[in-house]
Design an enzyme around this catalytic site. Structure first.
Site, PDB file in Angstrom:
ATOM      1  N   ASP A  42     -62.390  31.360 -13.125  1.00 19.78           N
ATOM      2  CA  ASP A  42     -62.585  32.479 -12.417  1.00 19.78           C
ATOM      3  C   ASP A  42     -63.597  33.490 -13.665  1.00 19.78           C
ATOM      4  O   ASP A  42     -63.279  33.303 -14.651  1.00 19.78           O
ATOM      5  CB  ASP A  42     -61.727  33.292 -12.054  1.00 19.78           C
ATOM      6  N   ASP A  48     -31.128   5.636 -30.999  1.00 20.41           N
ATOM      7  CA  ASP A  48     -30.978   6.597 -29.846  1.00 20.41           C
ATOM      8  C   ASP A  48     -31.280   8.007 -30.430  1.00 20.41           C
ATOM      9  O   ASP A  48     -31.891   8.772 -30.059  1.00 20.41           O
ATOM     10  CB  ASP A  48     -29.902   6.374 -29.019  1.00 20.41           C
ATOM     11  N   ASP A  80     -56.515  33.058  -7.896  1.00 17.23           N
ATOM     12  CA  ASP A  80     -56.012  34.272  -7.699  1.00 17.23           C
ATOM     13  C   ASP A  80     -55.762  34.479  -6.250  1.00 17.23           C
ATOM     14  O   ASP A  80     -54.518  35.360  -6.037  1.00 17.23           O
ATOM     15  CB  ASP A  80     -56.432  35.431  -8.512  1.00 17.23           C
ATOM     16  N   ASP A 119     -57.584  30.661  -2.420  1.00 18.89           N
ATOM     17  CA  ASP A 119     -57.790  29.456  -3.580  1.00 18.89           C
ATOM     18  C   ASP A 119     -56.829  28.382  -3.576  1.00 18.89           C
ATOM     19  O   ASP A 119     -56.757  27.494  -4.434  1.00 18.89           O
ATOM     20  CB  ASP A 119     -57.778  30.208  -5.135  1.00 18.89           C
TER      21      ASP A 119
END
Length: 906
Positions: free
Chosen positions: A323, A685, A572, A576
């Site tokens: 945007d 491990d 926003d 959208d």
């Protein structure tokens, strides 16, 4: 609601009270205009509890025990039962320890990851605007009670079942009722919790909360699907591949050694434990831990992750559609010189613009606030003499606001509007002003100014345009530098804006974003045949798009994804949400609506683009850790599995010496006790989990999984270690013969016992595994990057412990006489030093082989032009430090459609 009449085929009672509200609820919903008092709200909260669905409680003991049941734990339980049947108490005890440690570590790490995720969820908790004690305030949605007066506006997710007040709203309740289209709801109607407001701005009264809502009553019917992210799919592929190979080789080993006369239970136990050591037991733990650590780090940078798998997708993002307003720019509007039409004055312009705006504090957007403050402070306008009868808030579909107001002094009623100038101009349909307005809009846009068209109706109801208000929204101070940093990361930024094309071009010029800015009409029916044919390449090469409507964002994302791009999209607004869901990484920017936040994978709580760049940087770190984990785990499995397969199937120690230095006869099959394989697994491990906290570099290009490269490098590292282990074993077995071997004799070593050879090979495999991680974690030479503190400590501890254990070996107990594997014997410190020196030489050979293999891969991908998913160029943490003439009408068919889109048919 004088302008909108409600039409319904439903009986009045059913329409007003679809949830069958009780008389007590109806009584408590008679809330005064000032809202509930704080005391009354607290009383109802204490009585009804929070506005939340009751969580399913899991017994913590059962949760803990669940980590001891599953494919891998079952395999360890099988080995434990076999050792119990053999009365091999030491192996039994160590396997029990392995089982406990794996389960406990898995429970502890996932508990920490769960706590981190829960903290992130709390930060994304839904808020609500409630009126209490006569004042509007933002509170947690969970604190709402029946009778609360709440505000509902565009993009809000309804926090509870509510009864609408005066006005109307367009409600999307598809997630609850399955209705594909949004429905219009009017005063008195009940709207459900979880629905999304697609249009409207009005008050409502809470009718039901928590489990008493429509959503709460039907929540058992709502399926919650947990989708695996791409990272989990990749790790499962790796684990499944290793499982297939280890199972196949273990079966062959079992058959061969059984035919040779080895004890069947002992051989079966070795094969089962070998499979346990070969398959990545800690895969789920490493994945959860790494993602949780990464999400926690991003949260500190004000980027909240709502879907953990999005972190890996963020690392591979190649295009970011951003945007303009509030992300690339400051969203701090200032009014420039207004443009007036005909005989209207500046006061007329800002009176009408202010009447078409929200004037209540706390409910204004940036434009409304700017316009009303200018009208009051600069023009000394009072809006108190006008009564608002209806208001249509800004909607991206119609690109304007509209208010119906009545002059309380003259009694005149008229409509006001402000919005996109091309839309207002199309509404007025006045050819005499079209050229002048279009010229001014284009001139202002070329200087980077946004313009608002302002109009009102006359006595006949015809729209008249009053003038233009020019607004300037300067770029953020860090945006230009941020875009350059994005380009350095191989991330293309495309600007998406609803503003005029000229404004977008001027903004792009100021930010060095590029000059290929296209009008969104190439995505519409107005596009020419040539544009449609070249659409894909145009979108791919474009630097931005202007005059964009919400549906265009979705189309842009879809086309880019068809071209195999991994796309991020910022948004926003409620409209959208589809594009945010469609994108590989949906990013809700600071100040986004509830609907956009719910649809997004990442929610930003800080304005600007720089936080996204930092999120990408940290996501690539996490990706690198997981790639290092895969390379290291496959390399260890290759060495361990292939070594034991070859030695147990093809090596007969008696072929080298029928008696060792103490006159003992070695077995027909070379194998290490179950105990040693379990110790290797336990220590491995710990090393693997520490990779989640390792220091890594960040690639300058988007990350991509390249399993061919990963398996090739891992096989190379494991292959070098395997060959060296075979050479050491053959030398060791040869040194049991009378006279030893010349080479080892030269080094001062006497004949070895078979038990010493076994211990020496145990130490060789352990040290080799722990050193391999230092080569696996670097694309270049191992010394080019220091390891993380946790990784360094864990590997050093493991190597020290195995060395001490080998030199002071005492773990030999009777197994009831059924064991065909002799006892291991401690080795001298000189022998341990010999093993260490050999491992260091082999490690250097591993690193040299890996280095040149990486160069070969890089050259291959450069010659073929293929995307190898890796780059030798890297970034450091200092990277995150920021320093900073044709005239035509602006009215299009799209503008004409938008001008009339706000009218509902009733």
């Amino acid at each position: 609601m004088s302008d909108y009449k409600k039409l319904s085929d439903q009986p009045e009672e059913e329409h007003k009270n679809p949830s069958a509200l009780t008389p007590q609820q109806l009584d408590e919903m008679r809330t005064p205009e000032s809202g509930l008092t704080s005391g009354e709200a607290r009383r109802r909260y204490d009585r009804d509890g929070p506005n939340a669905l009751p969580e399913k409680k899991v017994n913590p003991c059962l949760k803990f025990l669940s980590y001891y049941w599953g494919p891998m734990p079952v395999m360890i339980w099988a080995a434990i039962i076999i050792e119990l049947a053999r009365l091999a108490w030491l192996d039994f005890g160590v396997l029990m320890v392995l089982q406990f440690v794996n389960g406990f570590v898995g429970w502890h790490e996932e508990k920490n990851a769960g706590n981190a995720i829960e903290a992130l969820k709390k930060s994304l908790a839904l808020k609500a605007r409630a009126k209490r004690d006569g004042k509007w305030e933002e509170i947690k949605a969970s604190e709402l009670v029946i009778g609360d007066r709440v505000g509902i506006r565009l993009g809000d997710i309804l926090p509870a079942d509510c009864q609408l007040g005066p006005g109307y709203a367009e409600i999307d309740q598809s997630a609850l009722t399955g209705e594909s289209l949004a429905v219009i709801k009017y005063e008195g109607d009940i709207v459900y919790q979880g629905s999304v407001c697609k249009r409207g701005d009005l008050e409502a009264i809470v009718a039901a909360t928590g489990a008493r809502t429509f959503f709460g009553k039907t929540s058992t019917l709502v399926a919650s699907v947990t989708q695996r992210g791409n990272l989990q799919k990749i790790l499962l592929k790796v684990a499944f591949s290793l499982l297939i190979v280890s199972t196949l080789l273990a079966i062959i080993i079992l058959i061969v050694v059984s035919v040779r006369g080895n004890n069947f239970l002992e051989s079966l136990s070795i094969c089962v434990v070998l499979m346990v050591a070969s398959i990545p037991i800690a895969m789920q733990v490493v994945c959860a831990t790494t993602m949780a650590v990464g999400a926690h780090a991003l949260a500190k940078r004000r980027a909240i992750v709502s879907r953990l798998s999005a972190i890996e997708e963020l690392a591979g993002m190649t295009i970011l559609c951003s945007d303009k307003t509030g992300t690339l720019t400051k969203n701090e509007l200032t009014i420039q010189q207004p443009m007036l039409l005909k005989s209207y004055t500046v006061e007329d312009l800002f009176l009408v613009a202010g009447l078409a705006a929200k004037r209540e504090q706390g409910s204004q957007d940036a434009i409304d606030k700017c316009v009303t403050e200018y009208g009051v402070q600069k023009c000394k306008i009072s809006y108190s003499g006008y009564e608002e009868e209806d208001f249509i808030p800004f909607d991206p579909k119609i690109k304007r606001t509209e208010a119906t107001v009545r002059n309380s002094r003259s009694g005149e009623t008229f409509k006001c509007t402000k919005g996109a100038p091309q839309v207002v101009l199309a509404m007025c349909n006045d050819p005499s002003i079209e050229e002048e307005v279009s010229r001014n809009v284009m001139d202002l846009a070329a200087r980077g100014y946004r313009t608002l068209g302002v109009g009102r109706t006359n006595k006949e109801g015809k729209w008249n345009m009053i003038g233009l208000i020019s607004l300037y929204d300067p770029p953020r101070d860090d945006t230009k530098e941020t875009i350059q940093k994005a380009l350095q990361m191989g991330l293309k930024v495309k600007m998406i804006t609803g503003d005029q094309t000229a404004i977008a071009k001027e903004t792009a010029r100021l930010l060095n974003l590029g000059d290929r800015i296209y009008n969104s009409e190439l995505l519409s029916d107005e596009a020419t045949a040539v544009q449609r044919e070249l659409l894909n390449s145009i979108i791919d090469e474009a630097d931005g798009f202007a005059e964009v409507f919400p549906e265009h964002k979705y189309a842009i994302v879809a086309i880019l994804q068809e071209r195999k791009k991994r796309v991020g999209m910022t948004g926003d607004g409620v409209n959208d949400a589809p594009a945010l869901k469609k994108a590989d990484v949906g990013i809700a920017v600071d100040g986004a609506t509830d609907a956009a936040r719910a649809a997004a994978d990442i929610v930003l709580t800080l304005p600007g683009l720089s936080v996204i760049i930092e999120a990408v940087y940290r996501a690539r770190k996490i990706f690198q850790r997981m790639q290092n984990y895969c390379i290291y785990r496959i390399a260890c499995t290759f060495q361990l599995l292939i070594f034991f397969f070859v030695t147990m199937v093809a090596i007969n120690p008696r072929d080298f010496a029928y008696h060792d230095s103490h006159g003992k006869v070695p077995p027909k099959v070379f194998a290490l006790p179950v105990l040693t394989i379990v110790i290797i697994t336990l220590l491995n491990d710990g090393t693997i989990i520490s990779i989640a906290y390792d220091k890594v570099t960040v690639s300058r290009t988007p990350n991509k999984w390249n399993l061919v490269l990963i398996f090739s490098i891992a096989t190379l590292l494991g292959g070098v270690a395997f060959i060296s282990s075979m050479i050491m074993l053959l030398w060791g077995l040869a040194n049991m013969a009378h006279g030893g071997t010349p080479f080892l004799n030269t080094l001062g070593f006497d004949r070895w016992r078979y038990g010493e050879v076994m211990t020496m090979i145990f130490l060789k495999i352990c040290i080799s595994n722990f050193l391999t991680v230092y080569s696996a974690r670097c694309k270049s030479w191992f010394f080019t990057r220091a390891p993380g503190k946790f990784l360094a400590i864990s590997t050093c501890f493991s190597m020290l412990m195995t060395t001490i254990l080998s030199c002071y070996w005492y773990l030999n107990f009777s197994t009831g006489g059924s064991s065909s594997i002799p006892d291991m014997n401690s080795i001298s410190w000189s022998t341990a030093g010999y093993v260490w020196i050999c491992n260091i030489i082999v490690f250097i050979a591993q690193d040299v082989a890996k280095y040149f293999a990486m160069i070969a891969f890089e050259k291959y991908y450069a010659i073929t032009g293929k995307d190898g998913g890796f780059s030798s160029a890297v970034l450091t943490d200092s990277f995150l430090i920021f320093n900073e003439n044709v005239r035509k009408s602006i009215v299009t068919r799209r503008s004409m459609a938008a001008a009339h889109a706000g009218e509902f048919k009733h």
